[in-house]
Design a protein around this motif. Structure first.
Motif, PDB file in Angstrom:
ATOM      1  N   TYR A  48       4.766  -4.450  13.781  1.00  0.00           N
ATOM      2  CA  TYR A  48       3.338  -4.173  13.931  1.00  0.00           C
ATOM      3  C   TYR A  48       3.012  -2.741  13.508  1.00  0.00           C
ATOM      4  O   TYR A  48       1.878  -2.449  13.121  1.00  0.00           O
ATOM      5  N   PHE A  49       4.010  -1.864  13.531  1.00  0.00           N
ATOM      6  CA  PHE A  49       3.846  -0.530  12.947  1.00  0.00           C
ATOM      7  C   PHE A  49       3.797  -0.659  11.417  1.00  0.00           C
ATOM      8  O   PHE A  49       2.940  -0.066  10.757  1.00  0.00           O
ATOM      9  N   VAL A  50       4.693  -1.465  10.864  1.00  0.00           N
ATOM     10  CA  VAL A  50       4.667  -1.668   9.405  1.00  0.00           C
ATOM     11  C   VAL A  50       3.328  -2.271   8.993  1.00  0.00           C
ATOM     12  O   VAL A  50       2.696  -1.834   8.025  1.00  0.00           O
ATOM     13  N   LYS A  51       2.866  -3.221   9.770  1.00  0.00           N
ATOM     14  CA  LYS A  51       1.597  -3.891   9.454  1.00  0.00           C
ATOM     15  C   LYS A  51       0.424  -2.904   9.496  1.00  0.00           C
ATOM     16  O   LYS A  51      -0.551  -3.054   8.762  1.00  0.00           O
ATOM     17  N   GLY A  52       0.529  -1.907  10.371  1.00  0.00           N
ATOM     18  CA  GLY A  52      -0.553  -0.940  10.516  1.00  0.00           C
ATOM     19  C   GLY A  52      -1.337  -1.144  11.805  1.00  0.00           C
ATOM     20  O   GLY A  52      -2.257  -0.381  12.092  1.00  0.00           O
ATOM     21  N   GLU A  53      -0.994  -2.173  12.578  1.00  0.00           N
ATOM     22  CA  GLU A  53      -1.685  -2.407  13.857  1.00  0.00           C
ATOM     23  C   GLU A  53      -1.314  -1.346  14.882  1.00  0.00           C
ATOM     24  O   GLU A  53      -2.105  -1.028  15.756  1.00  0.00           O
ATOM     25  N   ALA A 179       9.977 -10.313  -1.359  1.00  0.00           N
ATOM     26  CA  ALA A 179      10.759 -11.447  -0.854  1.00  0.00           C
ATOM     27  C   ALA A 179      11.210 -11.106   0.555  1.00  0.00           C
ATOM     28  O   ALA A 179      11.786 -10.043   0.772  1.00  0.00           O
ATOM     29  N   VAL A 180      10.930 -11.987   1.492  1.00  0.00           N
ATOM     30  CA  VAL A 180      11.480 -11.843   2.833  1.00  0.00           C
ATOM     31  C   VAL A 180      12.624 -12.850   2.911  1.00  0.00           C
ATOM     32  O   VAL A 180      12.411 -14.050   2.747  1.00  0.00           O
ATOM     33  N   VAL A 181      13.820 -12.323   3.109  1.00  0.00           N
ATOM     34  CA  VAL A 181      15.003 -13.188   3.094  1.00  0.00           C
ATOM     35  C   VAL A 181      15.396 -13.463   4.537  1.00  0.00           C
ATOM     36  O   VAL A 181      15.834 -12.564   5.262  1.00  0.00           O
ATOM     37  N   GLU A 189       7.627 -12.300  11.373  1.00  0.00           N
ATOM     38  CA  GLU A 189       6.731 -11.190  11.736  1.00  0.00           C
ATOM     39  C   GLU A 189       6.502 -10.267  10.533  1.00  0.00           C
ATOM     40  O   GLU A 189       5.394  -9.757  10.326  1.00  0.00           O
ATOM     41  N   MET A 190       7.533 -10.065   9.736  1.00  0.00           N
ATOM     42  CA  MET A 190       7.396  -9.176   8.580  1.00  0.00           C
ATOM     43  C   MET A 190       6.590  -9.834   7.456  1.00  0.00           C
ATOM     44  O   MET A 190       5.908  -9.139   6.692  1.00  0.00           O
ATOM     45  N   PHE A 194       3.588  -7.833   5.707  1.00  0.00           N
ATOM     46  CA  PHE A 194       3.419  -7.612   4.262  1.00  0.00           C
ATOM     47  C   PHE A 194       2.104  -8.215   3.767  1.00  0.00           C
ATOM     48  O   PHE A 194       1.434  -7.658   2.897  1.00  0.00           O
ATOM     49  N   ASP A 195       1.750  -9.371   4.331  1.00  0.00           N
ATOM     50  CA  ASP A 195       0.489 -10.006   3.938  1.00  0.00           C
ATOM     51  C   ASP A 195      -0.699  -9.086   4.243  1.00  0.00           C
ATOM     52  O   ASP A 195      -1.666  -9.039   3.481  1.00  0.00           O
TER      53      ASP A 195
END
Ligand code: FAD
Length: 472
Positions: A48-53, A179-181, A189-190, A194-195
């Motif tokens: 959620y930090f990566v997402k920006g939330e 690509a999320v592997v 969640e990732m 990314f979306d």
């Protein structure tokens, strides 16, 4: 310093233990060695930090170094424990080039786990990430931010942040296709994170459904919802290699031979317990490869404990050792060990693998034994039912379909596990099932539980009770 309680690892299990020990016995010396700069951080919030939330890295910290020291904990960041001598009862500590021996009275190994990327080749290319820690999260967000908008100070984290690495990613061209592997909970969640950055997201999973640990009904619902949300799913596809030119990823290659051009990849294929510290000691590992422990978190060597992602725990349903690395069991086991070494023997409890994941607007939960093969191995004769029911009274706005799967033992009727998926507060309902498992309830007993009812929250028969009625 005499008879100190020495803790290796300064996150969930380690600092819970250190704090509880100081509270239980304020006279006991407690030393925590943490090899990194971050302490008491929430891995679980990093997507959620990566997402920006979540805005800043410090929002993910629960205890500051100063607060730990105020509790009387002798906290040493940047100190890696590199060896344990269980005869001499000492650990060898590398403090950034100089080493010293630290005696212990009791020792807790709370070294956690690490993300793995093997056997996938090419995982060291630039633009390929795993997500295990705040530095990883910062590097990914830096990479997603357009270079002309990037400001390392805006990520927060102060002096704990590995700035040179993060700034390197902040200067790179931002990606368009990722690509999320691995479609476990971190991968799902990732994909959502990314979306949110408007990337074209491709999610690869070698089995036929995402979130395999959550069972078929959840996997099918997540598949449909991820597709509706714009994620391209590559199910039944095993990624074997990441290729790149000039040291930067540009392609994903699958075992089937199919390829996809990408400019970023997140590898989320699993974790492995950090047990290497104990390699040359008599401390025994369990069948899972994590450290074997007893009901109080003791290892096979007197005075040495293990907790959190590095350790096994008893399974709530089977009673046998299991490795289900999750946040609450890590905190709980650490706290119990802290009480025990402080003079108040406390069991670490059990773990049912109760987990939740949010996939865009869909909520999923699972607990206990869902997989029939695993249930049979444990000596049960499993039977399952899946139902779909409303989350609130049908006439009340916001009601959504909630799908519940319950698994029970055919002979005894004992509840073995369950899963839930839906869009309206579905995940939190898993706690009813987790509590029923902890109480060793039968499905009939679950059906008779006096759950709450009011139209905005639940229909008269909560979906969990409907499932119990059908299976009973
Ligand atoms: P860690 O948190 O990994 O801490 C171990 C610490 O030990 C680290 O700081 C490490 O630097 C330090 N260390 C290691 N070796 C040494 C050494 N030799 N010397 C000194 N220090 C050392 N769980 C949930 O229940 N729900 C969730 O939603 C959830 N989401 C997650 C999302 C992500 C992206 C990740 C990665 C994990 C998530 N988890 C979740 C799992 C949860 O975060 C872990 O179960 C929990 O953090 C384990 O705590 P721990 O203290 O055992 O290990």
């Amino acid at each position: 310093m005499s008879d100190p309680f020495v803790v290796v690892g300064g996150d969930a299990a380690g600092l819970s233990a250190a704090s509880k020990c100081r509270r239980t016995d304020p006279e006991r010396d407690v030393v925590v060695f943490e090899k990194g700069e971050w302490i008491s951080y929430a891995h679980c919030g990093t997507p959620y930090f990566v997402k920006g939330e979540v805005d800043r890295l410090e929002d993910l910290l629960s205890l500051s170094p100063e607060a730990a020291e105020e509790r009387g904990i002798d906290l040493r960041r940047g100190h890696e424990v590199v060896a344990v001598d269980t005869d001499a009862e000492t650990v060898t500590v590398d403090a950034g080039g100089t080493t010293f021996e630290q005696p212990y009275g009791d020792l807790l190994v709370a070294t956690g786990a690490r993300a793995v990327s093997d056997p996938i080749e090419g995982a060291t290319l630039d633009g390929v990430f795993t997500l295990h820690g705040l530095d990883h999260a910062a590097a990914i967000r830096a990479y997603l931010t357009p270079p002309d908008e990037f400001d390392v100070a805006a990520l927060g984290g102060g002096d704990a942040l590995n700035e040179p690495e993060v700034e390197r990613y902040g200067g790179m061209t931002s990606p368009e296709t990722v690509a999320v592997v691995g479609a476990g909970y971190v991968g799902v969640e990732m994909a959502e994170a990314f979306d949110a950055w408007d990337l074209d997201v491709h999610l690869f999973q070698r089995s036929e459904r995402p979130v395999p640990g959550f069972g078929e009904a959840v996997g099918d619902a997540v598949t449909e919802h991820l597709r509706e949300s714009g994620v391209t799913l590559h199910l039944g596809e095993e990624v074997v290699r990441l290729d790149g030119e000039a040291g930067h990823v540009d392609r994903v290659v699958c075992e089937s031979g199919s390829e996809l051009a990408v400019d970023a990849a997140l590898v989320g294929i699993g974790i492995r317990p950090n047990t290497e510290l104990l390699d040359d000691t008599p401390v025994e590992l369990g069948a899972s490869g994590a450290v074997a422990t007893d009901a109080h978190g003791r290892t096979s060597v007197d005075g040495v404990y293990a907790a959190g992602d590095v350790a096994e725990m008893p399974h709530t349903v089977t009673g046998t050792a299991t490795w289900d690395p999750l946040g609450l069991p890590a905190n709980r086991a650490g706290r119990a060990i802290g009480a025990t070494v402080g003079g108040d023997p406390t069991p670490v409890g059990s773990v049912a693998g109760t987990a939740m994941v949010k996939a865009f607007d869909l909520e999923c939960g699972r607990t206990g034994l869902l997989d029939h093969d695993r249930a049979r191995e444990a000596g049960f004769d499993p039977v399952s039912e899946t139902i779909t029911a409303g989350s609130r009274s049908g006439y009340y706005p916001g009601a959504a379909e909630t799908t519940v799967t319950l698994t029970a033992d055919r002979d005894t009727g004992r509840l073995l596990g369950g899963s839930i998926v839906g869009a309206d507060r579905a995940a939190i309902r898993i706690d009813t099932l987790a509590t029923a498992l902890g109480g060793e309830m039968t499905v009939a007993e679950l059906e008779r539980q006096d759950l709450g009812y009011a139209p905005p929250f639940s229909p008269v028969w909560d979906p969990v009770l409907v499932a119990a009625k059908v299976l009973n």
